[in-house]
Design a protein around this motif. Sequence first.
Motif, PDB file in Angstrom:
ATOM      1  N   SER A 195      67.538   3.189 -12.931  1.00 14.68           N
ATOM      2  CA  SER A 195      66.931   3.365 -14.390  1.00 14.68           C
ATOM      3  C   SER A 195      65.726   3.787 -14.770  1.00 14.68           C
ATOM      4  O   SER A 195      64.646   4.780 -13.490  1.00 14.68           O
ATOM      5  CB  SER A 195      66.225   1.421 -14.039  1.00 14.68           C
ATOM      6  OG  SER A 195      65.206   1.338 -13.840  1.00 14.68           O
ATOM      7  N   HIS A 196      65.483   4.037 -16.053  1.00 14.34           N
ATOM      8  CA  HIS A 196      64.314   4.723 -16.001  1.00 14.34           C
ATOM      9  C   HIS A 196      63.679   3.966 -17.816  1.00 14.34           C
ATOM     10  O   HIS A 196      64.348   3.995 -17.991  1.00 14.34           O
ATOM     11  CB  HIS A 196      64.491   5.827 -16.734  1.00 14.34           C
ATOM     12  CG  HIS A 196      63.439   7.020 -17.638  1.00 14.34           C
ATOM     13  ND1 HIS A 196      62.474   7.996 -16.032  1.00 14.34           N
ATOM     14  CD2 HIS A 196      62.953   7.822 -18.370  1.00 14.34           C
ATOM     15  CE1 HIS A 196      62.069   8.779 -16.447  1.00 14.34           C
ATOM     16  NE2 HIS A 196      62.174   8.768 -17.669  1.00 14.34           N
ATOM     17  N   ASN A 197      61.997   3.894 -17.783  1.00 16.67           N
ATOM     18  CA  ASN A 197      61.526   3.567 -18.773  1.00 16.67           C
ATOM     19  C   ASN A 197      60.874   4.854 -19.442  1.00 16.67           C
ATOM     20  O   ASN A 197      60.607   5.509 -19.437  1.00 16.67           O
ATOM     21  CB  ASN A 197      60.424   2.844 -18.845  1.00 16.67           C
ATOM     22  CG  ASN A 197      61.108   1.427 -18.191  1.00 16.67           C
ATOM     23  OD1 ASN A 197      61.763   1.031 -17.799  1.00 16.67           O
ATOM     24  ND2 ASN A 197      59.951   0.181 -17.399  1.00 16.67           N
TER      25      ASN A 197
END
Length: 306
Positions: A195-197
Amino acid sequence: MCLKAWIQITMHVHIVMMMSVVPTSNLHIRRGGSASLICVFQEVDKNTTIRWKLAKEGFLTSGTRIYKHINNIEVQKPTQHDWTLIIKKVDNRFAGVYTCETNTGKIISNYTLEIVDGPRINLDKSSDSQETCSEGSTHALYCHFSGVPTPTVRWYRGLKNAVDTGITGEILRLPTVSRYASDTYICEGKNFVNSHNYTIDLQVNFPVEVDVMEEVIKVQVGAVVSLVCAVEGQPIKEGYWRDPQGKTIISGWKFNVTDEKDGDFPVIYITATSQVGALLSTDFGNYTCVGEGYSNSASKVTRLVQ
Ligand SMILES: *[C@@H]1O[C@H](CO)[C@@H](O)[C@H](O)[C@H]1NC(C)=O
Ligand SMILES: *[C@@H]1O[C@H](CO)[C@@H](O)[C@H](O)[C@H]1NC(C)=O
Ligand SMILES: *[C@@H]1O[C@H](CO)[C@@H](O)[C@H](O)[C@H]1NC(C)=O
Ligand SMILES: *[C@@H]1O[C@H](CO)[C@@H](O)[C@H](O)[C@H]1NC(C)=O
Ligand SMILES: *[C@@H]1O[C@H](CO)[C@@H](O)[C@H](O)[C@H]1NC(C)=O
């Protein structure tokens, strides 16, 4: 007799069926990662060779001989029954259907190798990390993540102690944006790989407004009095007090001027405090607090009466 024969026939059919159905395994391999494809064949004899085939390219190996991608492929034999195909570094060329088979064409195992990728923000299709909009307008924030499988997107608000808005999808719609919507927004792209923000700071612009703490103040000559006003706006160019003669008040022997922010809120409090004994009878009258933005200015008066 009859029953026994029937059982034998069904058992035989069953075994034949089991041997002809080659289960397909799906392999999810990250780009740049390594893959290991297992092939176990018990009935080896001197005449049998085991070959790996990539459907779109043909045979890759025969026994431990490598035909293609020589630097990137090897066949490992932990036992004499194993022909494990190792791909050291997977890239797009290695996606596809693999079969391990004998030289007579008997399929031993069958794999589909899919390349997966963690989410990555696609800046061309996403909002800038610093966004500006006008109060009352309808605005939308965009986050587009690439990745395989397609990442899901979830929105959070706030930088520290971010709150999950419960909103999902690539677009965060903000109908008739209020000034209080100025904040940090985080979109999280997620798939089973990773996951990446991505963070967007939204600034909601609105015209400058001015308010005074008191409209009329009664004081004596020489007394200490504080003129306080709030200049609210986004952005604020400047805010100041003007004396009855229209001159801007700066800190000096007569007044001490200070300004103060209110946390992250787009407001400045401007306080002009008279110095002890400095207030003369000629100083009574209208004091004007002025707030200037880039598109407008506003003012409000405090009357100083004796
Ligand atoms: C291997 O092949 C040779 C010649 O084709 C044959 O004579 C021999 O019986 C085979 N061996 C086995 C174990 O099948
Ligand atoms: C291997 O699996 C793929 C994908 O399920 C299928 O299309 C293909 O026919 C299979 N090949 C064999 C030889 O079983
Ligand atoms: C993304 O931000 C949210 C909210 O702050 C947080 O819960 C999550 O752990 C972050 N994910 C990553 C990959 O940093
Ligand atoms: C002005 O007020 C501030 C805060 O009350 C104070 O620290 C400062 O010394 C004052 N300056 C003068 C010139 O009186
Ligand atoms: C002072 O301000 C009040 C209210 O804003 C206004 O009614 C009045 O005329 C002003 N007086 C002068 C001398 O400008």
